[in-house]
Design a protein around this motif. Structure first.
Motif, PDB file in Angstrom:
ATOM      1  N   VAL A 100       0.682  -0.850   0.220  1.00 51.67           N
ATOM      2  CA  VAL A 100       0.236  -0.445   0.017  1.00 51.67           C
ATOM      3  C   VAL A 100       0.928   1.171   0.163  1.00 51.67           C
ATOM      4  N   ALA A 101       0.446   1.961  -1.048  1.00 50.56           N
ATOM      5  CA  ALA A 101       1.062   3.255  -1.171  1.00 50.56           C
ATOM      6  C   ALA A 101       0.280   4.811   0.281  1.00 50.56           C
ATOM      7  N   MET A 102       1.691   5.074   1.305  1.00 47.84           N
ATOM      8  CA  MET A 102       1.275   5.610   2.479  1.00 47.84           C
ATOM      9  C   MET A 102       2.481   6.977   2.860  1.00 47.84           C
ATOM     10  N   ASN A 103       1.961   8.021   3.681  1.00 47.74           N
ATOM     11  CA  ASN A 103       3.188   8.097   4.567  1.00 47.74           C
ATOM     12  C   ASN A 103       4.388   8.870   3.840  1.00 47.74           C
ATOM     13  N   SER A 104       5.283   8.820   4.272  1.00 46.71           N
ATOM     14  CA  SER A 104       7.180   9.112   4.288  1.00 46.71           C
ATOM     15  C   SER A 104       7.623   8.077   4.921  1.00 46.71           C
ATOM     16  N   LEU A 105       9.243   7.793   3.805  1.00 46.15           N
ATOM     17  CA  LEU A 105       9.496   6.511   4.357  1.00 46.15           C
ATOM     18  C   LEU A 105       9.935   6.122   6.216  1.00 46.15           C
ATOM     19  N   THR A 106      10.366   7.321   6.651  1.00 47.21           N
ATOM     20  CA  THR A 106      10.842   7.085   8.109  1.00 47.21           C
ATOM     21  C   THR A 106       9.822   6.839   8.697  1.00 47.21           C
ATOM     22  N   THR A 107       8.386   7.132   8.656  1.00 49.90           N
ATOM     23  CA  THR A 107       6.989   7.596   9.114  1.00 49.90           C
ATOM     24  C   THR A 107       7.013   5.866   9.267  1.00 49.90           C
ATOM     25  N   ASN A 108       6.707   5.344   8.218  1.00 49.55           N
ATOM     26  CA  ASN A 108       6.279   3.742   7.791  1.00 49.55           C
ATOM     27  C   ASN A 108       7.157   3.000   8.449  1.00 49.55           C
ATOM     28  N   LEU A 109       8.869   3.129   8.363  1.00 49.96           N
ATOM     29  CA  LEU A 109       9.945   2.302   9.159  1.00 49.96           C
ATOM     30  C   LEU A 109       9.120   2.747  10.477  1.00 49.96           C
ATOM     31  N   HIS A 110       8.891   3.279  10.714  1.00 47.14           N
ATOM     32  CA  HIS A 110       8.703   3.540  12.613  1.00 47.14           C
ATOM     33  C   HIS A 110       7.673   2.417  12.389  1.00 47.14           C
ATOM     34  N   LEU A 111       6.667   2.898  12.174  1.00 42.08           N
ATOM     35  CA  LEU A 111       5.383   2.381  12.563  1.00 42.08           C
ATOM     36  C   LEU A 111       5.484   1.086  12.391  1.00 42.08           C
ATOM     37  N   LEU A 112       6.715   0.695  10.776  1.00 43.70           N
ATOM     38  CA  LEU A 112       6.579  -1.124  10.855  1.00 43.70           C
ATOM     39  C   LEU A 112       7.004  -1.825  11.877  1.00 43.70           C
ATOM     40  N   MET A 113       8.581  -0.833  12.648  1.00 46.45           N
ATOM     41  CA  MET A 113       9.013  -1.538  13.616  1.00 46.45           C
ATOM     42  C   MET A 113       8.062  -1.495  14.910  1.00 46.45           C
ATOM     43  N   PRO A 134      20.722   8.301   7.039  1.00 46.44           N
ATOM     44  CA  PRO A 134      20.671   8.485   8.282  1.00 46.44           C
ATOM     45  C   PRO A 134      19.445   8.138   9.212  1.00 46.44           C
ATOM     46  N   SER A 135      18.279   8.894   7.556  1.00 46.04           N
ATOM     47  CA  SER A 135      17.221   8.277   8.716  1.00 46.04           C
ATOM     48  C   SER A 135      17.001   7.418   9.191  1.00 46.04           C
ATOM     49  N   ASP A 136      17.785   5.622   8.293  1.00 44.21           N
ATOM     50  CA  ASP A 136      17.466   4.647   9.409  1.00 44.21           C
ATOM     51  C   ASP A 136      17.875   4.484  10.377  1.00 44.21           C
ATOM     52  N   GLN A 137      19.560   5.107  10.400  1.00 49.05           N
ATOM     53  CA  GLN A 137      20.174   4.909  12.043  1.00 49.05           C
ATOM     54  C   GLN A 137      18.907   5.812  12.781  1.00 49.05           C
ATOM     55  N   TYR A 138      18.630   6.963  12.849  1.00 46.52           N
ATOM     56  CA  TYR A 138      17.840   7.645  13.795  1.00 46.52           C
ATOM     57  C   TYR A 138      17.135   6.609  13.760  1.00 46.52           C
ATOM     58  N   ALA A 139      16.208   6.071  13.405  1.00 42.12           N
ATOM     59  CA  ALA A 139      14.805   4.909  13.421  1.00 42.12           C
ATOM     60  C   ALA A 139      15.516   3.979  14.707  1.00 42.12           C
ATOM     61  N   LEU A 140      16.197   3.211  13.988  1.00 38.29           N
ATOM     62  CA  LEU A 140      16.829   2.581  14.843  1.00 38.29           C
ATOM     63  C   LEU A 140      16.964   2.637  16.360  1.00 38.29           C
ATOM     64  N   GLU A 141      18.163   3.971  15.984  1.00 37.85           N
ATOM     65  CA  GLU A 141      18.616   3.560  17.821  1.00 37.85           C
ATOM     66  C   GLU A 141      17.257   4.481  18.219  1.00 37.85           C
ATOM     67  N   SER A 142      16.545   5.216  18.281  1.00 37.75           N
ATOM     68  CA  SER A 142      15.115   5.754  18.742  1.00 37.75           C
ATOM     69  C   SER A 142      14.505   4.354  19.103  1.00 37.75           C
ATOM     70  N   GLN A 143      13.824   3.687  18.366  1.00 34.43           N
ATOM     71  CA  GLN A 143      13.628   2.383  18.449  1.00 34.43           C
ATOM     72  C   GLN A 143      14.113   1.437  19.444  1.00 34.43           C
ATOM     73  N   VAL A 144      15.289   1.898  19.625  1.00 35.64           N
ATOM     74  CA  VAL A 144      16.040   0.419  20.314  1.00 35.64           C
ATOM     75  C   VAL A 144      16.560   1.225  22.567  1.00 35.64           C
ATOM     76  N   ARG A 145      15.912   2.732  21.604  1.00 37.27           N
ATOM     77  CA  ARG A 145      15.683   3.226  23.386  1.00 37.27           C
ATOM     78  C   ARG A 145      14.192   3.136  23.837  1.00 37.27           C
ATOM     79  N   PHE A 146      13.386   3.473  23.285  1.00 38.32           N
ATOM     80  CA  PHE A 146      12.036   3.478  23.311  1.00 38.32           C
ATOM     81  C   PHE A 146      12.024   1.510  24.260  1.00 38.32           C
ATOM     82  N   HIS A 147      12.587   0.707  23.733  1.00 33.23           N
ATOM     83  CA  HIS A 147      12.547  -0.486  24.170  1.00 33.23           C
ATOM     84  C   HIS A 147      13.029  -0.538  25.059  1.00 33.23           C
ATOM     85  N   GLY A 148      14.046   1.265  25.769  1.00 30.62           N
ATOM     86  CA  GLY A 148      15.025   0.567  27.034  1.00 30.62           C
ATOM     87  C   GLY A 148      16.407  -0.077  26.817  1.00 30.62           C
ATOM     88  N   PHE A 149      16.945  -0.198  25.530  1.00 28.16           N
ATOM     89  CA  PHE A 149      18.206  -0.393  25.466  1.00 28.16           C
ATOM     90  C   PHE A 149      19.142   0.562  24.463  1.00 28.16           C
TER      91      PHE A 149
END
Length: 435
Positions: A100-113, A134-149
């Motif tokens: 499905v086409a939707m949103n922007s790339l980094t938004t979708n990466l966060h939603l899928l993670m 960089p967008s992927d790097q920042y998304a991954l970093e923030s996601q693992v921090r969100f989970h406490g790592f």
């Protein structure tokens, strides 16, 4: 094919090109009073001439019908996101329910993670490539921090061997195997944005599943560039942007792929929004989220119709051309570009192509590592009407796109490159030597 370094040879290749008519479907930017040599489609694709017609059609509906356009227009806005699904499914090798086409790339990466990065016990680590976008790097970093790592502990970065510029598949697979005990997710680019390396998506996914982890890919530089078979390769999820090879306009619509194994799992955790809610009950405005089946169930808000209209204009061109034909030309065009650069005889201490030589390990991109006066070389090329892409600290990325670039384009690029190097007293024109 035995390539030749001559304008006549390049023009002959253009005459024989079965896709040559597609160039006329695009607006070519001007430089110095003539068509620019546009080699930046891996950053922003050119505008199809049909884009204005697609946009005008929806603007007219808005003007003539107002809110009634949601249900009574020729392409009702309520279901407008479905218009692109067939061609997107062809481009990624999936079913219409998986895309499905939707949103922007980094938004979708966060939603899928939210759905696919589910740390459980000791399995919490993510493997990605060093120097990911960089967008992927920042998304991954923030996601693992969100989970406490701690990202330094949770994110494993794949690094090329000493003296090499891109990753070996065997080293990627070994890293996955080595971290089997605590690996939760492998998240890579399909095509690495900096080097242009095409990863073995199928092999990486298979190895990831063998260690009971999830495989996801950022296809920003892959979709519309290389043929994909995400369903057959059993990729768990992917996302992309539409403004690079898909020529859908600056900041244009992104999209996602979710394999049917997961898309049918309505209990999978996700962030919910009303456009991902059951169509039959969407306007009842009741509590209780019921996901639409397939990838559509990850939508949040109603579609950006104007953005999707521009998206559709380009997708129709891809459907007409076919990825099989585009890939065939892409290989020939990129190989010829590589030949022309190598034929200049530029010493390795001046210029090195850091994209894999094997056509099966790259798309239509060559990354040129300019080891001396790189920014000066780039600026001289720009003055000559070459629109390419500078990446710090010392790389010029060029993308000979098969939809609208010609063999004459890349021949003239190589001539301008030689002139620039000569003007900067790096390499003597017509000579295989330094100054």
């Amino acid at each position: 094919m035995n390539f030749k370094r001559s304008k006549n040879f390049a023009e002959a290749l253009d005459l024989e090109d079965p896709l040559k008519s597609f160039r006329k479907k695009f607006h070519i930017p001007k430089a110095n009073g003539k068509d620019a040599i546009y080699l930046c489609g891996n950053s922003l694709g050119l505008q199809p001439k049909s884009t204005k017609d697609y946009l005008d059609a929806e603007l007219k509906v808005w003007a003539d019908m107002g809110v009634e356009g949601h249900f009574k227009s020729p392409n009702p806005w309520f279901s407008y996101h479905k218009r692109s699904k067939k061609i997107l499914s062809e481009l990624v090798g999936g079913s219409v329910d998986e895309v499905v086409a939707m949103n922007s790339l980094t938004t979708n990466l966060h939603l899928l993670m939210v759905s696919f990065y589910r740390p459980n016990g000791e399995k919490f680590k993510i493997i990605t490539e060093q120097g990911a976008f960089p967008s992927d790097q920042y998304a991954l970093e923030s996601q693992v921090r969100f989970h406490g790592f701690d990202p330094s502990e949770a994110i494993i970065e794949l690094v090329p061997r000493a003296g090499e510029h891109f990753l070996r598949t065997e080293d990627i697979l070994k890293t996955i195997e080595k971290n089997a005990h605590d690996l939760a997710l492998v998240m890579l680019g399909g095509v690495q944005y900096y080097t242009g390396q095409l990863f073995d998506i199928e092999g990486i996914t298979k190895k990831t599943h063998e260690v009971a982890a999830v495989a996801g890919f950022d296809l920003a530089h892959a979709i519309g560039n290389i043929p994909l078979e995400l369903h057959a390769w059993q990729v768990d999820f992917a996302m992309w942007c539409g403004y690079k090879y898909l020529n859908s306009g600056p900041g244009g619509s992104s999209g996602i792929f979710v394999h049917e194994h997961h898309a049918k799992n309505f209990g999978l955790p996700r962030f919910a929004g009303w456009w991902g809610h059951s169509e039959k009950e969407r306007f009842l405005m009741k509590k209780g989220f019921i996901p639409v089946k397939g990838a559509d169930g990850w939508q949040l808000s109603n579609a950006n119709v104007l953005s999707l209209a521009a998206h559709q204009a380009s997708l129709e061109i891809f459907h007409e051309a076919s990825m099989e034909s585009l890939r065939k030309k892409s290989i020939l065009l990129t190989n010829y570009t590589e030949f022309l650069i190598n034929d200049l005889g530029i010493p390795n201490d001046i210029l090195e192509i850091i994209t894999p030589q094997n056509p099966e390990e790259r798309g239509c991109q060559l990354s040129l590592l300019i080891k001396k006066k790189g920014i000066e070389v780039f600026e001289m090329l720009t003055k000559k009407g070459i629109i390419a892409d500078w990446r710090e600290p010392d790389v010029i990325r060029i993308a000979p796109v098969p939809l609208y670039n010609s063999f004459l384009d890349v021949y003239e690029f190589s001539e301008s490159l030689e002139t620039a190097l000569d003007s900067l007293k790096l390499v003597k024109k017509g000579k295989i030597s330094n100054y």
